[in-house]
Design a protein around this motif. Structure first.
Motif, PDB file in Angstrom:
ATOM      1  N   ARG A  32       2.336   3.764   3.486  1.00  0.00           N
ATOM      2  CA  ARG A  32       1.741   5.074   3.738  1.00  0.00           C
ATOM      3  C   ARG A  32       0.274   5.064   3.338  1.00  0.00           C
ATOM      4  O   ARG A  32      -0.077   4.546   2.275  1.00  0.00           O
ATOM      5  N   GLY A  33      -0.547   5.648   4.196  1.00  0.00           N
ATOM      6  CA  GLY A  33      -1.973   5.651   3.901  1.00  0.00           C
ATOM      7  C   GLY A  33      -2.707   6.782   4.568  1.00  0.00           C
ATOM      8  O   GLY A  33      -2.105   7.697   5.142  1.00  0.00           O
ATOM      9  N   HIS A  34      -4.033   6.715   4.488  1.00  0.00           N
ATOM     10  CA  HIS A  34      -4.905   7.730   5.072  1.00  0.00           C
ATOM     11  C   HIS A  34      -6.023   7.043   5.843  1.00  0.00           C
ATOM     12  O   HIS A  34      -6.468   5.942   5.481  1.00  0.00           O
ATOM     13  N   ARG A  78       3.345  12.159  -3.435  1.00  0.00           N
ATOM     14  CA  ARG A  78       3.221  11.429  -2.180  1.00  0.00           C
ATOM     15  C   ARG A  78       2.712  10.010  -2.454  1.00  0.00           C
ATOM     16  O   ARG A  78       1.762   9.836  -3.205  1.00  0.00           O
ATOM     17  N   ARG A  79       3.352   9.041  -1.850  1.00  0.00           N
ATOM     18  CA  ARG A  79       2.972   7.653  -2.051  1.00  0.00           C
ATOM     19  C   ARG A  79       1.737   7.329  -1.213  1.00  0.00           C
ATOM     20  O   ARG A  79       1.631   7.749  -0.062  1.00  0.00           O
ATOM     21  N   VAL A  80       0.818   6.580  -1.796  1.00  0.00           N
ATOM     22  CA  VAL A  80      -0.373   6.104  -1.080  1.00  0.00           C
ATOM     23  C   VAL A  80      -0.484   4.604  -1.298  1.00  0.00           C
ATOM     24  O   VAL A  80      -0.643   4.146  -2.424  1.00  0.00           O
ATOM     25  N   ASP A  81      -0.383   3.854  -0.211  1.00  0.00           N
ATOM     26  CA  ASP A  81      -0.441   2.398  -0.299  1.00  0.00           C
ATOM     27  C   ASP A  81      -1.772   1.820   0.174  1.00  0.00           C
ATOM     28  O   ASP A  81      -2.167   0.739  -0.267  1.00  0.00           O
ATOM     29  N   PHE A  82      -2.443   2.528   1.086  1.00  0.00           N
ATOM     30  CA  PHE A  82      -3.670   1.961   1.641  1.00  0.00           C
ATOM     31  C   PHE A  82      -4.568   3.071   2.174  1.00  0.00           C
ATOM     32  O   PHE A  82      -4.121   4.176   2.489  1.00  0.00           O
ATOM     33  N   LEU A  83      -5.856   2.740   2.289  1.00  0.00           N
ATOM     34  CA  LEU A  83      -6.853   3.598   2.928  1.00  0.00           C
ATOM     35  C   LEU A  83      -7.562   2.782   4.000  1.00  0.00           C
ATOM     36  O   LEU A  83      -7.920   1.626   3.778  1.00  0.00           O
ATOM     37  N   ALA A  94     -22.199   5.780  -4.371  1.00  0.00           N
ATOM     38  CA  ALA A  94     -21.257   6.346  -5.337  1.00  0.00           C
ATOM     39  C   ALA A  94     -19.853   6.434  -4.757  1.00  0.00           C
ATOM     40  O   ALA A  94     -18.860   6.233  -5.477  1.00  0.00           O
ATOM     41  N   GLN A  95     -19.742   6.713  -3.461  1.00  0.00           N
ATOM     42  CA  GLN A  95     -18.418   6.761  -2.831  1.00  0.00           C
ATOM     43  C   GLN A  95     -17.789   5.381  -2.745  1.00  0.00           C
ATOM     44  O   GLN A  95     -16.576   5.234  -2.882  1.00  0.00           O
ATOM     45  N   VAL A  96     -18.602   4.351  -2.539  1.00  0.00           N
ATOM     46  CA  VAL A  96     -18.075   2.991  -2.551  1.00  0.00           C
ATOM     47  C   VAL A  96     -17.569   2.648  -3.947  1.00  0.00           C
ATOM     48  O   VAL A  96     -16.527   2.002  -4.105  1.00  0.00           O
ATOM     49  N   ASP A  97     -18.281   3.084  -4.985  1.00  0.00           N
ATOM     50  CA  ASP A  97     -17.806   2.883  -6.347  1.00  0.00           C
ATOM     51  C   ASP A  97     -16.448   3.549  -6.552  1.00  0.00           C
ATOM     52  O   ASP A  97     -15.556   2.995  -7.217  1.00  0.00           O
ATOM     53  N   LEU A  98     -16.261   4.734  -5.972  1.00  0.00           N
ATOM     54  CA  LEU A  98     -14.981   5.430  -6.079  1.00  0.00           C
ATOM     55  C   LEU A  98     -13.872   4.675  -5.348  1.00  0.00           C
ATOM     56  O   LEU A  98     -12.729   4.624  -5.816  1.00  0.00           O
ATOM     57  N   LEU A  99     -14.208   4.077  -4.212  1.00  0.00           N
ATOM     58  CA  LEU A  99     -13.214   3.277  -3.499  1.00  0.00           C
ATOM     59  C   LEU A  99     -12.789   2.064  -4.330  1.00  0.00           C
ATOM     60  O   LEU A  99     -11.596   1.707  -4.360  1.00  0.00           O
ATOM     61  N   ALA A 100     -13.738   1.446  -5.014  1.00  0.00           N
ATOM     62  CA  ALA A 100     -13.391   0.331  -5.897  1.00  0.00           C
ATOM     63  C   ALA A 100     -12.491   0.809  -7.029  1.00  0.00           C
ATOM     64  O   ALA A 100     -11.556   0.096  -7.442  1.00  0.00           O
ATOM     65  N   ASP A 104      -8.785  -0.521  -8.199  1.00  0.00           N
ATOM     66  CA  ASP A 104      -8.555  -1.059  -9.539  1.00  0.00           C
ATOM     67  C   ASP A 104      -7.615  -0.196 -10.375  1.00  0.00           C
ATOM     68  O   ASP A 104      -6.761  -0.722 -11.099  1.00  0.00           O
ATOM     69  N   ASP A 105      -7.778   1.112 -10.308  1.00  0.00           N
ATOM     70  CA  ASP A 105      -7.018   2.000 -11.192  1.00  0.00           C
ATOM     71  C   ASP A 105      -5.734   2.523 -10.573  1.00  0.00           C
ATOM     72  O   ASP A 105      -4.776   2.834 -11.292  1.00  0.00           O
ATOM     73  N   LEU A 106      -5.694   2.619  -9.240  1.00  0.00           N
ATOM     74  CA  LEU A 106      -4.520   3.195  -8.591  1.00  0.00           C
ATOM     75  C   LEU A 106      -3.725   2.173  -7.789  1.00  0.00           C
ATOM     76  O   LEU A 106      -2.676   2.503  -7.244  1.00  0.00           O
ATOM     77  N   GLU A 107      -4.219   0.934  -7.712  1.00  0.00           N
ATOM     78  CA  GLU A 107      -3.532  -0.147  -6.998  1.00  0.00           C
ATOM     79  C   GLU A 107      -3.282   0.210  -5.533  1.00  0.00           C
ATOM     80  O   GLU A 107      -2.190   0.008  -4.992  1.00  0.00           O
ATOM     81  N   VAL A 108      -4.306   0.737  -4.882  1.00  0.00           N
ATOM     82  CA  VAL A 108      -4.241   1.095  -3.468  1.00  0.00           C
ATOM     83  C   VAL A 108      -5.175   0.163  -2.696  1.00  0.00           C
ATOM     84  O   VAL A 108      -6.338  -0.014  -3.072  1.00  0.00           O
TER      85      VAL A 108
END
Length: 221
Positions: A32-34, A78-83, A94-100, A104-108
């Motif tokens: 499941r992803g977005h 809700r499960r999130v596996d990928f974006l 800053a948004q790229v930092d959030l994606l990283a 790292d923190d949510l294992e997505v």
């Protein structure tokens, strides 16, 4: 382990097509992803391929917080596996930092797709940050070609039929209102981008840079 991957190349190399393919493949496997995008050529809140495929997506603006978005989903059960993140060159650093951080923190898993350089041959800020942070950088192999037949490596902006190398970094599609000039983009090889020689003027014999040779009488040939 989750990873941050950046798929990049010039225009017309199939980035959005691959983004939709990866989304389909991941979803078909039960994950499941977005989908996310910013300033897609076909309009807001969608990912569109030049092959005709179109899927809805979350529109990203400068205030969008990827980490908060995914965290809220997880907290709601809700499960999130990928974006899948298309047009990533337009994201802020800053948004790229959030994606990283999502990786790292949510294992997505995060799959980003975007153009590396703009019409001035300068790195987009979002692409630069992705180059700095991504676990994997992949140059797409479906390479477009310049009008001359060489592999195209550069994106050219053409305004009213004339290639330009100055102006705002982002100008998507035709522009009206304050700037009614017709804007379009074309992929070129480095040589013809440097010479500002688009397909429209390809019949004109434009001089290249002088070669580093003297006159015939200056020395032995």
């Amino acid at each position: 382990m989750a990873s941050l991957r950046y798929f990049t190349g010039p225009m017309n190399c199939g980035k959005s097509t691959l983004a939709l393919q990866i989304d389909f493949t991941e979803t078909s496997a039960g994950r499941r992803g977005h989908r996310f995008t910013r300033q897609d050529r076909s309009g807001e809140a969608r990912i569109s391929s030049r092959l005709g495929m179109v899927e809805p997506a979350v529109e990203v603006d400068d205030a969008f917080d990827f980490f908060a978005f995914v965290t809220q989903d997880i907290m709601a059960g809700r499960r999130v596996d990928f974006l899948v993140c298309d047009e990533a060159q337009f994201y802020t650093p800053a948004q790229v930092d959030l994606l990283a951080r999502v990786v790292d923190d949510l294992e997505v898993d995060v799959y980003c797709f975007g153009i590396l350089t703009d019409f001035r041959t300068e790195l987009f800020p979002g692409s630069r940050r992705l180059m700095e942070l991504s676990d994997t950088i992949e140059l797409l192999q479906a390479r477009p070609r310049c009008w001359c037949g060489r592999v195209a490596t550069h994106n050219a902006r053409v305004v009213n039929g004339v290639m330009v190398t100055e102006g705002d970094q982002v100008a998507v599609g035709d522009i009206d209102g304050e700037r009614p000039a017709e804007v379009r983009y074309e992929v070129l090889c480095r040589q013809h981008h440097r010479r500002r020689q688009t397909a429209n003027v390809s019949g004109v014999a434009l001089p290249g840079d002088p070669l580093p040779f003297g006159d015939a009488g200056d020395g032995p040939r």
